[in-house]
Every structure is written in C-alpha cells, then in structure tokens.
Scaffold this motif. Structure first.
Motif, mmCIF file in Angstrom:
data_model
loop_
_atom_site.group_PDB
_atom_site.id
_atom_site.type_symbol
_atom_site.label_atom_id
_atom_site.label_comp_id
_atom_site.label_asym_id
_atom_site.label_seq_id
_atom_site.Cartn_x
_atom_site.Cartn_y
_atom_site.Cartn_z
ATOM 1 N N MET A 4 0.851 -0.966 0.139
ATOM 2 C CA MET A 4 -0.099 -0.307 0.207
ATOM 3 C C MET A 4 0.463 1.108 0.299
ATOM 4 N N GLU A 5 1.332 1.966 -1.200
ATOM 5 C CA GLU A 5 1.685 3.363 -1.543
ATOM 6 C C GLU A 5 0.683 4.605 -0.325
ATOM 7 N N ASP A 6 0.890 4.500 0.543
ATOM 8 C CA ASP A 6 0.292 5.278 1.319
ATOM 9 C C ASP A 6 1.088 7.011 1.720
ATOM 10 N N LEU A 7 2.327 7.034 0.664
ATOM 11 C CA LEU A 7 2.968 7.290 1.299
ATOM 12 C C LEU A 7 2.943 9.158 1.285
ATOM 13 N N ASP A 8 2.068 9.490 0.653
ATOM 14 C CA ASP A 8 1.896 10.937 0.391
ATOM 15 C C ASP A 8 0.054 11.364 1.210
ATOM 16 N N ARG A 9 0.796 11.425 2.527
ATOM 17 C CA ARG A 9 -0.383 11.707 2.940
ATOM 18 C C ARG A 9 -1.611 12.768 2.812
ATOM 19 N N PRO A 10 -0.888 13.580 1.831
ATOM 20 C CA PRO A 10 -2.157 14.826 1.799
ATOM 21 C C PRO A 10 -3.164 14.246 0.687
ATOM 22 N N ARG A 11 -2.893 12.926 0.155
ATOM 23 C CA ARG A 11 -2.987 12.495 -0.982
ATOM 24 C C ARG A 11 -4.415 11.609 -0.604
ATOM 25 N N THR A 12 -3.926 10.549 0.684
ATOM 26 C CA THR A 12 -4.517 8.698 1.164
ATOM 27 C C THR A 12 -6.466 9.869 1.680
ATOM 28 N N VAL A 13 -7.604 9.008 1.189
ATOM 29 C CA VAL A 13 -8.356 9.160 1.314
ATOM 30 C C VAL A 13 -8.655 7.743 2.051
ATOM 31 N N PRO A 14 -9.539 8.282 3.609
ATOM 32 C CA PRO A 14 -9.181 7.701 5.107
ATOM 33 C C PRO A 14 -10.515 6.600 4.223
ATOM 34 N N GLY A 15 -10.216 5.032 4.557
ATOM 35 C CA GLY A 15 -11.170 3.911 4.184
ATOM 36 C C GLY A 15 -10.516 3.380 2.970
ATOM 37 N N ALA A 16 -9.091 4.382 2.429
ATOM 38 C CA ALA A 16 -9.853 3.779 0.939
ATOM 39 C C ALA A 16 -8.826 2.426 1.069
ATOM 40 N N ALA A 17 -7.903 2.832 1.630
ATOM 41 C CA ALA A 17 -7.066 0.904 1.377
ATOM 42 C C ALA A 17 -8.198 -0.121 1.798
ATOM 43 N N ASP A 18 -8.617 0.322 2.442
ATOM 44 C CA ASP A 18 -9.073 -0.854 2.928
ATOM 45 C C ASP A 18 -10.669 -1.141 1.564
ATOM 46 N N ASP A 19 -10.662 -0.978 1.642
ATOM 47 C CA ASP A 19 -12.039 -0.622 0.640
ATOM 48 C C ASP A 19 -11.081 -1.248 -0.842
ATOM 49 N N ILE A 20 -9.801 -0.801 -1.387
ATOM 50 C CA ILE A 20 -9.206 -1.614 -2.416
ATOM 51 C C ILE A 20 -8.183 -3.078 -1.553
ATOM 52 N N LEU A 21 -8.035 -3.160 -0.834
ATOM 53 C CA LEU A 21 -8.027 -4.754 -0.321
ATOM 54 C C LEU A 21 -9.133 -5.663 -0.817
ATOM 55 N N ARG A 22 -10.226 -5.328 0.068
ATOM 56 C CA ARG A 22 -11.588 -5.550 0.226
ATOM 57 C C ARG A 22 -12.051 -5.712 -1.174
ATOM 58 N N THR A 23 -11.675 -5.294 -2.257
ATOM 59 C CA THR A 23 -12.395 -4.639 -4.193
ATOM 60 C C THR A 23 -11.757 -6.585 -4.379
ATOM 61 N N LEU A 24 -9.895 -6.179 -4.402
ATOM 62 C CA LEU A 24 -8.886 -7.600 -4.439
ATOM 63 C C LEU A 24 -9.255 -8.308 -4.292
ATOM 64 N N ASP A 25 -9.952 -8.659 -2.757
ATOM 65 C CA ASP A 25 -10.063 -10.308 -2.251
ATOM 66 C C ASP A 25 -11.385 -10.395 -3.485
ATOM 67 N N ILE A 26 -12.505 -9.519 -3.688
ATOM 68 C CA ILE A 26 -13.371 -9.673 -4.222
ATOM 69 C C ILE A 26 -13.051 -10.764 -5.311
ATOM 70 N N PHE A 27 -12.766 -9.571 -5.997
ATOM 71 C CA PHE A 27 -12.491 -10.164 -7.618
ATOM 72 C C PHE A 27 -11.129 -10.961 -7.155
ATOM 73 N N GLY A 28 -11.111 -11.956 -6.648
ATOM 74 C CA GLY A 28 -10.355 -13.774 -6.298
ATOM 75 C C GLY A 28 -8.236 -12.922 -6.275
ATOM 76 N N LEU A 29 -7.924 -11.428 -6.375
ATOM 77 C CA LEU A 29 -6.385 -11.205 -6.394
ATOM 78 C C LEU A 29 -6.212 -11.708 -4.883
ATOM 79 N N HIS A 30 -5.850 -12.766 -5.117
ATOM 80 C CA HIS A 30 -5.256 -12.769 -3.050
ATOM 81 C C HIS A 30 -3.850 -12.814 -3.684
ATOM 82 N N TRP A 31 -3.215 -11.757 -2.917
ATOM 83 C CA TRP A 31 -1.509 -11.738 -2.414
ATOM 84 C C TRP A 31 -1.110 -12.529 -1.068
ATOM 85 N N ASP A 32 0.300 -12.864 -1.595
ATOM 86 C CA ASP A 32 1.019 -13.750 -0.377
ATOM 87 C C ASP A 32 1.761 -12.755 0.589
ATOM 88 N N GLY A 33 1.770 -13.609 1.806
ATOM 89 C CA GLY A 33 2.025 -12.477 2.158
ATOM 90 C C GLY A 33 1.480 -11.561 3.259
#
Length: 314
Positions: A57-86
């Motif tokens: 998760m490349e959230d280095l640019d904190r002024p541009r980070t939207v609260p909750g977006a990281a969790d939303d992205i991870l949930r979307t990847l999971d729903i699409f079957g894009l399961h990551w390692d580690g």
C-alpha cells in the motif's frame, strides 16, 4: 512490437530466484478499471510463472490519502479473487527505512539540500520529461540567507537505460532530461522514487509489472538502485487505460469504481484490453474457473506494446 521473451528475466550475473511480483496501489480512492488492469496483469504474470504476488500500500503521500480507501482496495482485490502472498507492506510505516537510505546517500555525497520553491523551478526555461528541468540553483550550496526545504540527488550525464519487456529500450540522460530530482520533499515526506526503490529491495521483488505511466520514472529508480547498491528488477510496463480525451483513468478524471457485483465480466474486459482474447463463454463461469483459464492461457507476448489504450465507452 511484440514482447521479447529473452528480455524479461533477471540479469545473468544474478543467481536464479523465484519470481516475486507485486501490486502497489495508492489509497487515493477506490479501484477503477485502470488500476484493475495493473493488478490483473501483474497477478497473471506472477501466477503463470509459478511465482509470488505481493501487495504494497503506497500511502506515503498522506495529503492525498483518502480515509478508508486502503481497506476498500483490499476488499475489492479479495472479491475479484486477487489473493496476495504474505503480509501486506504499508509505506507509511517505513519512514525509518527511507531515512536510513537517505543517510547512506548523504555519506556518499550523492544528495544535497535545496531551498528552491516550486515557482523558482517552474521559471526554468528548460522543459524535460516531467516538466521543468531543475536548473541546479542549490547544487553548489545554498544561496546566502536561504533555508533548506527539500533534498535532491545529484544526477550526471551518463545515460541510464533498461530493456522493458513490452515497451522496448528506454534510455535517459537524467541530468538534462530530469535534473537533480527530489528524494525528500519540502513537507518532510520521502519521495516516491526513493520509497519504491527501498521497498522493492526489502520485498525482494524480481519483476515489476505496472502501468506505463511510470515508465519514464524507471531510470530514476534504477539510478537510485545503483547508488544504494540494490538489485534492479526486470520491468514490464502495461498500457494505461485512457478515456476518449486521452486522459488516464484516475480519481482526477472521475473514473468510476469497479463494479463489485459483476466481477467475471469485468475481468474478461481486462483480458480483452490486454489482448488475451477471452472467449465469450468465459463471462458465464464462476470466479475460480475464470482464474484457472486466465492463468493457463496468459500470453505476455500478446500484450499491446503501446503506452496507452482507450477503453471503449469511457
């Protein structure tokens, strides 16, 4: 131009290692079709080679980070079957690693403080790859009475190049085409160019598959890898999805979020965008069967060798 299968591999002077790819979204909003292309392309290249696929998760640019977006992205990847390692890496938790890398470059005399404002840099008469080329105002030392703001890395005139597996040979003279670029910003945040280099090394990434919007920044990353004695991955830059105005799909261009209720049909659209020729009946299978077909039939040599491609209807 087709993909050259002899290019997309680790350099011969490095020992063979298991393929490790990654997907590194920025949590500035929900996943849209363009980011799904990068996710699917990197996922299929890794899985078709029996490799690992990591998420960062490349959230280095904190002024541009939207609260909750990281969790939303991870949930979307999971729903699409894009399961990551580690475990997932989070950039905002890695400031110590970036600070150590900057300290190493300071020891090498490779960086210097810069007091220039954006306006001063914008007044440069030389236009480069990413806008005005930094004119080197602070290169020989801070002007009298000026306070340091950012940290820049010294560049030189030697060409920095690499063979992209899809886009071909890319070479830049960083000194004339980019200028001394920022590695720590005026607001104290570390720059993306430094962070991505440190993170790829930490995660032992062997292959980077991402959008061609990052193609021109790759020589800067290779330059930093060489300065820090870090390995250089192999690169493949996928075409970026653009709208009818030629604008990259993004939050700024109001790209709609992917539809979580119709995953397989959208994944088939991604395969078609990447010239993988999915059969019409694939839209009617379940998610597991889709991925089984997609991994078995993935052909990197069929990818369109262009930097951007318009998505119909957008």
């Amino acid at each position: 131009m087709g993909l050259n299968p002899t290019i997309f591999k680790m350099p011969e002077d490095k020992p063979p290692t298991r393929y490790r790819g990654r997907f590194a979204p920025s949590p500035t909003g929900p996943l849209h079709f363009g980011s799904l292309v990068a996710a699917v392309g990197s996922f299929l290249e890794a899985r078709s080679r029996g490799g690992e696929w990591l998420v960062r998760m490349e959230d280095l640019d904190r002024p541009r980070t939207v609260p909750g977006a990281a969790d939303d992205i991870l949930r979307t990847l999971d729903i699409f079957g894009l399961h990551w390692d580690g475990e997932m890496m989070v950039q905002s938790a890695r400031n110590e690693a970036y600070r150590a890398a900057l300290a190493e470059m300071e020891k090498l005399g490779a960086v210097y403080p810069c007091a220039c404002t954006r306006k001063e840099i914008a007044d440069s008469v030389v236009s480069g790859i990413d806008g005005p080329v930094y004119p080197g105002i602070c290169r020989a030392g801070l002007p009298e009475g000026r306070t340091p703001r950012a940290m820049r890395v010294h560049t030189d005139s030697r060409p920095v190049g690499f063979d992209d597996a899809l886009q071909g040979r890319i070479s830049q003279n960083l000194e004339t085409q980019v200028g001394d670029f920022v590695v720590r910003r005026a607001d104290g945040l570390f720059a993306y160019q430094l962070a991505v280099v440190v993170d790829d090394a930490e995660q032992a990434i062997t292959h980077v598959v991402r959008g061609a919007d990052l193609l021109d920044s790759t020589p800067r990353q290779i330059y930093l890898q060489e300065l820090l004695s870090l390995p250089t991955p192999a690169y493949l830059h996928l075409p970026v999805a653009v709208n009818e105005r030629g604008e990259k799909l993004s939050k700024q261009t109001l790209a709609p979020a992917v539809n979580l209720a119709n995953t397989v049909a959208q994944l088939c659209e991604v395969l078609a965008f990447l010239n993988q020729a999915p059969p019409e009946e694939l839209k009617n299978v379940d998610l597991d069967d889709f991925w089984q077909w997609a991994i078995a039939h993935w052909r990197a040599d069929h990818l369109p060798a262009v930097r951007s491609r318009q998505l119909s209807g957008i």
